[in-house]
Design an enzyme around this catalytic site. Structure first.
Site, PDB file in Angstrom:
ATOM      1  N   ASN A 203      -2.571  28.676 -15.224  1.00 54.42           N
ATOM      2  CA  ASN A 203      -2.701  28.286 -13.960  1.00 54.42           C
ATOM      3  C   ASN A 203      -1.570  28.397 -13.194  1.00 54.42           C
ATOM      4  OD1 ASN A 203      -0.027  27.975 -16.214  1.00 54.42           O
ATOM      5  ND2 ASN A 203       1.087  26.707 -14.027  1.00 54.42           N
TER       6      ASN A 203
ATOM      7  N   ARG B 287      -8.601  24.171 -21.811  1.00 55.52           N
ATOM      8  CA  ARG B 287      -7.283  22.917 -21.767  1.00 55.52           C
ATOM      9  C   ARG B 287      -7.152  22.295 -20.819  1.00 55.52           C
ATOM     10  NH1 ARG B 287      -2.148  26.035 -22.085  1.00 55.52           N
ATOM     11  NH2 ARG B 287      -0.887  25.168 -20.799  1.00 55.52           N
TER      12      ARG B 287
ATOM     13  N   ASP C 191      -1.259  22.623 -15.455  1.00 59.98           N
ATOM     14  CA  ASP C 191      -0.734  23.111 -16.091  1.00 59.98           C
ATOM     15  C   ASP C 191      -1.923  23.542 -16.630  1.00 59.98           C
ATOM     16  OD1 ASP C 191       0.649  24.997 -17.270  1.00 59.98           O
ATOM     17  OD2 ASP C 191       1.378  24.205 -18.871  1.00 59.98           O
TER      18      ASP C 191
END
Lengths: 430, 555
Positions: free
Chosen positions: B261, B326, B303
Site C-alpha cells: 500500500n 487484498r 491498505d
C-alpha cells in the site's frame, strides 16, 4: 557555602533526574485531555501488538487489560526499556506520551475510571466565598505580564510540587497557583521551565532571572530566608531553560531587579527516612545508633545528619551525591537510614508507588517557609496574591490541596523569614 | 487449462557438471518436479503450492499421523516456509535459523540471530520470518533489523551479512529471498511506517548489493507524475513495501513482485495514482529494471497491499499470473505484457468498488471509496487485512482451482491528517473492526478466470495459513485454533485433522523420501490477526512454534 547547601535542600533535592512525570493528572478535565492523547498514542505505538482498542487474546502479546494498576513504575520501565518480547521505546517516546499511555492503560482503554482519581478540586469556590471581606486589588490594577492572566513559573519536573501536563499541570504548587489565580479573578497561565540539579545552578539567581526576563508574574517554591529576596544577588543572571525558549548558542543574561514575596503557603522540613530492613520507630537522630547512615554530600540535611547522629554512626556513614538517586539507593538497601527533605521523600514516592521506605514523625526544628516571589515594582500584584493565599490558608484549602496531592504538608511558621544560619541552628534538635 | 512446468532438459546436463551437493539454478527451476527436494518458496518458482505426490490421497488421509515434532523455542507467530535439500530441512524464526534431519526431526545446527531491543517495534504485523532461499551450499535469509545474510548450509556459519537500511526509520525484513538468475532478491517491509519501498538484488557470492529498485519514484523518474501532492514530498514517505517473495519465470527471465500500500493510508493527501504502490512489477532479476507494471488499487486509502503471491500458470495458452488481491478481486494477467485477462470478486463482500474495468484495469469505485478519500467516515469491505491476507493460496494442477483462505470482515475507517515521525506508525487514519455475525473467514475453492466458488469451508475464526494442494486430491491448510486440516479438493469435505497444540499461520509443504510421502507444517499462533484483531476466542490457544511432520504409518 552554607547558602548552596540550603538551596540544595530546597530545590536541588526536589529536581528529578527521571524524565517521566509520575504524578497522576490533577483534575477530571485534565484527565480527559491526557486520556485523549493516550488513545492516539496507543494507536500509534501499541495497537499492532496489544490489539485495536486494547482488546487482545493475550497470547501473542501481553493483555494490557490485566496490567496491575499499582505497578506504574513497572509499566514505565517495560515501555521505555523493553521487557521480554516487548521492544524498548525509550528513545522515541516523549514523557507526556508515556504518561498518556499509563492513563489509557490504567483506565482500561478509557472504559473505567482512573484509579485514585482525585476528587474534583474544591478550592476556588470556597476561597471566593470566604473572601468577601479581604477586598484585594481589582484584577484591572494588577498589570500582569499577560493581560487577564496570572502567569507563574513552575518547574516542569518538580514531581509532587509541580509537573507539566499535556493540558494543565499537576502538583501542589500548581494547584496552589491555580487557586490563587482564581481568587485573584485571573486565568492561570504557566511558564514551565527545567530545574537542573547541577552544581552550577543557583535557584535564587534563577528566580530573579525568570522574573526579570518577564516570563511570569510569580515564582512559587521560593524559600523565605535572608538573602533570597530584596536587592538582586548579582547584576545579571541567566534564567533556566524554559519551554519555547529560542535555540541559541549563547546563554542569555538579563539585568536583575529587586524581588519581593507573598506570605508563605507551606513549610519545607527535614525528616528521617529508613529503609525496609528497619522495623522500628525512629524518634530522632539519636535513635540512628546501630544503623548504616547515608549522607547526601553538600546538603543541609546531610550536614544536620552529621551533626545530630551518634558519633559511631557518623563515623561509619557513607556519603553519596545528592539527587533523586539517593532514595532509590536507600530503597535498594545501600544503607539503612538518612535525613532528607520531606518534599524529596514525597517526590520519591511518586516515582516508586510501591516504595518500602518509611518517613518517621520527627522533624528538625529548622525549616523554611515557602512563598511566591514577584517583582518589587509590582506591589499590587503581590498584595493581591498575598490576600488570596491568606484566604486559602484560613479556609483550610491549602491542607485539602496537600491531601489531594498526597504530600506531607506543614503549615508555615513564624518567623516567616529565616535569618542566616549558624552552626547553632543545626544543633537545635530535641 | 494446462499448468506449466519448468523441466529444462537442456539445463539438466549443466547441473551434472556442478558439485554433487550444490543446488544449482537449474535445480531451483526444476523444483516443482522434484518432490524429494523443496528448494524454492512456494514449491516451485511459480508458487503454485501444488505437488504431484499422491501416496496420501482421499482414501487414506485419515491415517495420516505425526512422525516427529521439533520445538522452535519461540512464541512469536511462525510463518516460515521449510526448505528441504538432500534430507535436510531448513526453517527459520525471527531469531534463529535451523537445520534439521528431515526424517527424524533432530537438530543438526541452530544459528541464532541478535538484533537491537528496539527492532520489534518496526514490525507492524508480527515478529515473523518467512524462510530461507538456497543456492550452491548457501542459505540466504533476511532479518527483522533489515539485514540480508548468507549462511553455510552445512554448518550454519554466517558467510556474509549486508545491512540493507537503518531499521529505526521503520524499515524491516521478513521476506524469504528469491534466488533468480544468480541474484538473491529481497523486498523491504514497513508500509505502515512511512518508508519508501524497494526491492533489491544481492550477489550471492559476496553479499554486495547489485541493484535497488524503488517502488515509489523520485521526482522526474518514470511514474513520478502520479504523485501530485502540492508540496511534492509525499513520495519520500510513500510506502510501497515489497514484503512477500516474488515468483520467477526462467524462460522470460522475469520476476513478478507485488508491492504494498501507499503511505500514509490517507489517500487524499497524495492525489494521483501513486505508482508503483499496490502493483505488480515485472523485473529483470539481473538489473532490477522494471519491464512492465500493473496497478491494482490506484490512490489506495484502505491498505490494500498487492504483495500477495503472483502465482504463475498457463491459461488458454497464455503465460499468466493469478493473484488474489487484498482488495477482494482475483486477477488474471498476461505475464508477458501485464495485460488484464480477468478480474473477479473472490470474497463475500466488497463495497469499495463495483468491479474492475477490463479495458483500463482500474477499479470501478463506489461512493465508499470517494467518501473515504474525502475524509468521511466509512465502513469498507474488505478490511485493511484484506479479502485475503499474506497467507499464500494454492493453484491445483489437478482441479485447476485456486484454494484461498479468505477473510470476511470489514473496517470502520476515517482518514485523518497524517503525522510523520520516523520509526512509528504513519496511518493517517482512525479505524476499528467491523465484524460480521458468524464466520469471519472461509477456505474457498475458486475458479481463477470466472471467480466462481466451487465450495467453501467457513470458520468463525478465519484461517490465515498457507494452502497446499496435491495430486492425491487433497487440500491442506491450518486453523488459528491449532488444527492441521485436509480437505477433499473436489468437494471441500474435511477428511482429516490433527490438533498441533498452537495456532497455524505457517505454510504446509509436502515432499518424499525413499518413496514415502511426508507433509510438513510449522505451527505457532500469532502474527497479524492474533495481534491486531483482538479475537478473544483465541485466548485459549497458546503460542509456541513447532515443526510438525506427518506421514502414513510405515510398513
Amino acid at each position: 557555602m552554607m547558602r548552596r547547601t540550603v538551596l540544595r535542600v530546597l530545590i536541588g533535592g526536589l529536581a528529578p533526574l527521571a524524565p517521566a512525570l509520575l504524578a497522576p493528572p490533577a483534575g477530571a478535565s485534565e484527565l480527559e485531555a491526557v486520556l485523549a492523547k493516550g488513545v492516539s498514542t496507543y494507536r500509534t505505538f501499541c495497537s499492532h501488538c496489544h490489539g485495536v482498542d486494547m482488546v487482545s487474546a493475550g497470547t501473542g502479546s501481553y493483555d494490557l487489560r490485566r496490567f496491575p494498576l499499582d505497578q506504574r513504575a513497572r509499566f514505565e520501565s517495560s515501555v521505555m526499556d523493553g521487557r521480554g518480547d516487548m521492544p524498548a521505546w525509550g528513545d522515541i517516546l516523549k514523557p507526556d506520551e508515556l504518561e498518556s499511555l499509563w492513563v489509557y492503560v490504567a483506565t482500561r482503554g478509557g472504559k473505567e475510571p482512573y484509579p485514585d482519581a482525585p476528587e474534583a478540586a474544591p478550592p476556588a469556590d470556597d476561597a471566593e466565598t470566604d473572601d468577601s471581606a479581604a477586598a484585594p486589588p481589582a484584577p484591572s490594577d494588577l498589570d500582569p505580564v499577560a493581560e487577564g492572566r496570572l502567569t507563574v513559573c513552575l518547574a516542569r519536573n518538580g514531581g509532587a510540587l509541580s509537573g507539566w501536563r499535556h493540558e494543565g499541570g499537576s502538583g501542589f504548587d500548581y494547584r496552589v497557583a491555580a487557586a490563587t489565580a482564581e481568587a485573584m479573578g485571573l486565568d492561570l497561565a504557566v511558564q514551565w521551565f527545567e530545574s537542573e540539579p547541577e552544581e552550577e545552578s543557583d535557584p535564587v539567581k534563577e528566580t530573579y532571572a525568570l522574573l526579570a526576563k518577564g516570563l511570569c508574574d510569580l515564582v512559587p517554591a521560593v524559600a523565605l530566608y535572608e538573602g533570597a529576596l530584596g536587592p538582586p544577588p548579582a547584576e545579571n543572571a541567566a534564567p533556566p531553560r524554559w519551554d519555547d525558549m529560542p535555540t541559541r548558542d549563547w546563554v542569555e543574561f538579563v539585568p536583575l531587579e529587586p524581588v519581593a514575596a507573598t506570605r508563605p503557603y507551606m513549610r519545607a522540613e527535614i525528616g528521617i527516612v529508613t529503609g525496609p530492613k528497619v522495623g522500628r520507630a525512629i524518634e530522632g537522630p539519636k535513635d540512628l545508633a546501630g544503623l548504616d547512615l547515608g549522607v547526601q554530600q553538600g546538603t543541609l540535611s546531610g550536614i544536620i545528619a552529621l551533626t545530630e547522629a551518634p558519633q559511631a554512626t557518623v563515623d561509619a556513614s557513607v556519603t553519596f551525591n545528592p539527587g533523586p538517586d539517593f532514595l532509590w539507593k536507600l530503597e535498594g538497601g545501600a544503607f539503612d537510614a538518612a535525613l532528607v527533605d520531606v518534599a524529596a521523600f514525597d517526590f520519591h514516592r511518586r516515582q516508586n508507588p510501591v516504595s518500602l521506605l518509611t518517613l518517621h514523625d520527627w522533624r528538625h526544628p529548622l525549616g523554611f517557609n515557602i512563598a511566591m516571589a514577584g517583582l518589587e515594582r509590582n506591589p499590587n500584584l503581590i498584595a493581591a496574591a498575598d490576600a488570596a493565599l491568606a484566604d486559602l490558608a484560613a479556609s483550610g484549602v491549602l491542607e485539602e490541596l496537600a491531601e489531594a496531592e498526597d504530600i506531607h504538608y506543614a503549615a508555615p511558621r513564624e518567623p516567616w523569614m529565616q535569618r542566616r544560619l549558624t552552626r547553632r541552628d543545626l544543633r537545635r534538635a530535641p | 487449462m494446462k499448468f506449466e512446468r519448468y523441466a529444462l532438459a537442456g539445463a539438466l546436463a549443466l547441473s551434472l557438471a556442478a558439485p554433487l551437493a550444490a543446488q544449482t539454478l537449474e535445480d531451483l527451476a526444476a523444483d516443482a518436479d522434484t518432490p524429494e527436494n523443496v528448494l524454492t518458496y512456494g514449491m516451485g518458482y511459480g508458487q503454485t503450492r501444488y505437488s504431484p505426490l499422491d501416496e496420501v490421497d482421499r482414501s487414506n488421509v485419515d491415517g495420516l499421523a505425526p512422525v516427529w515434532a521439533y520445538s522452535l523455542a519461540d512464541t512469536r507467530g511462525q510463518e516460515s516456509f521449510p526448505i528441504i535439500h538432500d534430507g535436510v530441512m531448513y526453517v527459520t524464526t525471527h531469531a534463529a535459523t535451523m537445520a534439521l534431519d528431515a526424517l527424524t526431526g533432530r537438530q543438526l545446527w541452530k544459528s541464532m540471530l541478535d538484533y537491537p531491543a528496539e527492532t520489534p517495534r518496526v514490525a507492524c504485523c508480527g515478529i515473523v520470518n518467512r524462510g530461507v532461499a538456497i543456492l550452491e551450499g548457501r542459505l540466504f535469509r533476511t532479518t527483522l533489523d533489515a539485514h540480508v545474510i548468507a549462511l553455510d548450509a552445512e554448518t550454519g556459519e554466517e558467510v556474509w551479512r549486508t545491512r540493507s537500511i537503518d531499521f529505526k526509520d521503520g524499515y524491516s525484513m521478513t521476506v524469504a529471498p528469491l534466488v533468480a538468475d544468480g541474484v538473491v532478491i529481497v523486498g523491504i517491509s514497513g508500509g505502515e511506517y512511512g518508508i519508501r519501498g524497494y526491492i533489491e538484488g544481492y550477489d550471492p557470492e559476496t553479499g554486495q548489493r547489485l541493484w535497488r529498485t524503488y517502488t515509489v519514484p523520485a521526482p522526474g523518474e518514470p511514474g513520478s507524475e502520479t504523485w501530485q501532492d502540492e508540496a511534492g514530498d509525499a513520495w519520500k514517505t510513500g510506502g510501497g513495501p515489497a514484503w512477500l517473495t516474488g515468483t520467477y519465470d526462467p524462460e522470460l527471465n522475469t520476476t513478478y513482485w507485488g508491492t504494498g500500500n501507499a503511505a500514509s493510508w490517507n489517500a487524499g493527501v497524495r492525489p494521483g495514482d501513486n505508482l508503483f504502490t499496490s502493483s505488480v512489477l515485472a523485473l529483470d532479476p539481473k538489473s532490477g529494471e522494471i519491464k512492465w507494471h500493473f496497478q491494482f488499487s490506484p490512490n489506495d486509502p484502505f491498505d490494500y497491499d498487492a504483495t500477495n503471491e503472483m502465482v504463475l500458470t498457463e491459461i488458454e495458452g497464455r503465460k499468466a499470473i493469478v493473484h488474489a488481491n487484498r482488495n477482494g478481486f482475483l486477477y488474471v494477467l498476461d505475464r508477458e505484457n501485464g495485460e488484464l485477462i480477468a478480474a473477479n470478486q473472490f470474497v463475500e463482500e466488497v463495497n469499495w468498488a463495483e468491479g474492475v474495468d477490463l479495458e483500463t484495469g482500474r477499479p470501478i469505485h463506489t461512493q465508499v471509496y470517494h467518501d473515504a478519500v474525502a475524509g468521511e467516515p466509512v465502513t469498507h469491505w474488505p478490511s485493511a487485512l484484506g479479502g485475503k491476507n499474506w497467507a499464500p493460496m494454492s493453484l491445483s494442477d489437478q482441479t485447476g482451482l485456486a484454494y484461498i483462505n479468505t477473510f470476511n470482515f470489514g473496517m470502520n475507517y476515517k482518514a485523518v491528517e497524517p503525522q510523520y515521525r520516523a520509526g512509528v506508525f504513519f496511518f493517517g487514519a482512525e479505524f476499528s473492526w467491523e465484524w460480521p455475525d458468524g464466520h469471519r473467514g472461509a477456505l474457498r475453492a475458486v475458479e481463477p478466470t470466472t471467480g466462481e466458488v466451487k465450495w467453501e469451508q467457513r470458520s468463525d475464526i478465519p484461517r490465515n495459513a498457507g494452502v497446499l494442494s496435491t495430486a492425491g486430491g487433497l487440500v491442506f491448510t491450518g486453523a488459528q485454533t491449532g488444527e492441521f486440516e485436509a480437505f477433499d479438493a473436489e468437494t471441500g469435505d474435511k477428511l482429516w485433522e490433527f490438533q498441533t497444540g498452537s495456532g497455524i499461520v505457517g505454510q504446509p509443504i509436502t515432499w518424499e523420501h525413499d518413496g514415502r510421502q511426508y507433509v510438513t507444517v510449522v505451527n505457532g499462533g500469532g502474527a497479524v490477526y492474533v495481534l491486531f484483531g483482538g479475537d478473544e476466542r483465541l485466548a485459549s490457544v497458546p503460542p509456541g512454534g513447532n515443526v510438525w511432520t506427518f506421514a502414513l504409518p510405515g510398513e
